[in-house]
Design a protein around this motif. Structure first.
Motif, PDB file in Angstrom:
ATOM      1  N   PRO A  55       0.825  -1.207   0.000  1.00  0.00           N
ATOM      2  CA  PRO A  55       0.000   0.000   0.000  1.00  0.00           C
ATOM      3  C   PRO A  55       0.862   1.260   0.000  1.00  0.00           C
ATOM      4  CG  PRO A  55       0.077  -0.924   2.195  1.00  0.00           C
ATOM      5  CD  PRO A  55       0.825  -1.878   1.296  1.00  0.00           C
ATOM      6  N   LEU A  56       0.329   2.303  -0.602  1.00  0.00           N
ATOM      7  CA  LEU A  56       0.981   3.621  -0.615  1.00  0.00           C
ATOM      8  C   LEU A  56      -0.006   4.625  -0.021  1.00  0.00           C
ATOM      9  CD1 LEU A  56       2.212   3.599  -4.332  1.00  0.00           C
ATOM     10  CD2 LEU A  56       3.561   3.039  -2.323  1.00  0.00           C
ATOM     11  N   ILE A  57       0.450   5.443   0.913  1.00  0.00           N
ATOM     12  CA  ILE A  57      -0.400   6.492   1.469  1.00  0.00           C
ATOM     13  C   ILE A  57       0.437   7.752   1.655  1.00  0.00           C
ATOM     14  CG2 ILE A  57      -2.018   4.936   2.625  1.00  0.00           C
ATOM     15  CD1 ILE A  57      -0.551   5.553   5.241  1.00  0.00           C
ATOM     16  N   GLY A  58      -0.231   8.879   1.639  1.00  0.00           N
ATOM     17  CA  GLY A  58       0.477  10.135   1.853  1.00  0.00           C
ATOM     18  C   GLY A  58      -0.501  11.287   1.925  1.00  0.00           C
ATOM     19  N   GLY A  59       0.030  12.439   2.218  1.00  0.00           N
ATOM     20  CA  GLY A  59      -0.784  13.627   2.299  1.00  0.00           C
ATOM     21  C   GLY A  59       0.074  14.873   2.206  1.00  0.00           C
ATOM     22  N   SER A  60      -0.581  15.985   1.905  1.00  0.00           N
ATOM     23  CA  SER A  60       0.140  17.253   1.841  1.00  0.00           C
ATOM     24  C   SER A  60      -0.806  18.412   2.123  1.00  0.00           C
ATOM     25  CB  SER A  60       0.797  17.447   0.470  1.00  0.00           C
ATOM     26  OG  SER A  60      -0.175  17.599  -0.533  1.00  0.00           O
ATOM     27  N   ILE A  61      -0.214  19.485   2.595  1.00  0.00           N
ATOM     28  CA  ILE A  61      -0.924  20.745   2.792  1.00  0.00           C
ATOM     29  C   ILE A  61      -0.073  21.827   2.161  1.00  0.00           C
ATOM     30  CG2 ILE A  61      -1.794  22.406   4.466  1.00  0.00           C
ATOM     31  CD1 ILE A  61      -2.079  20.102   6.460  1.00  0.00           C
TER      32      ILE A  61
END
Length: 65
Positions: A55-61
């Motif tokens: 699985p690949l997960i991530g986030g950004s602001i």
């Protein structure tokens, strides 16, 4: 020796702008067809292994000032 890791990443992004200056993004996906291959200096295969789907997960602001 030489090592090579190959894969096919597949992902999607979902983004939201709570205000025009700010963007919040979330990423999710899968790494498919994962393979590790190791060769000696003559190009002969020493080791080859296939790995499970990851699985690949991530986030950004991000924002503008």
């Amino acid at each position: 020796g030489i090592g090579e890791y190959t894969r096919f990443p597949l992902f999607a992004r979902l983004s939201y702008k709570p205000v025009p200056e700010v963007t919040v993004a979330f990423y999710g996906g899968l790494s498919l067809y994962n393979r590790l291959r190791v060769e000696d200096r003559h190009g002969d295969e020493l080791y080859e292994s296939g790995q499970d789907v990851a699985p690949l997960i991530g986030g950004s602001i991000s924002g503008k000032f």
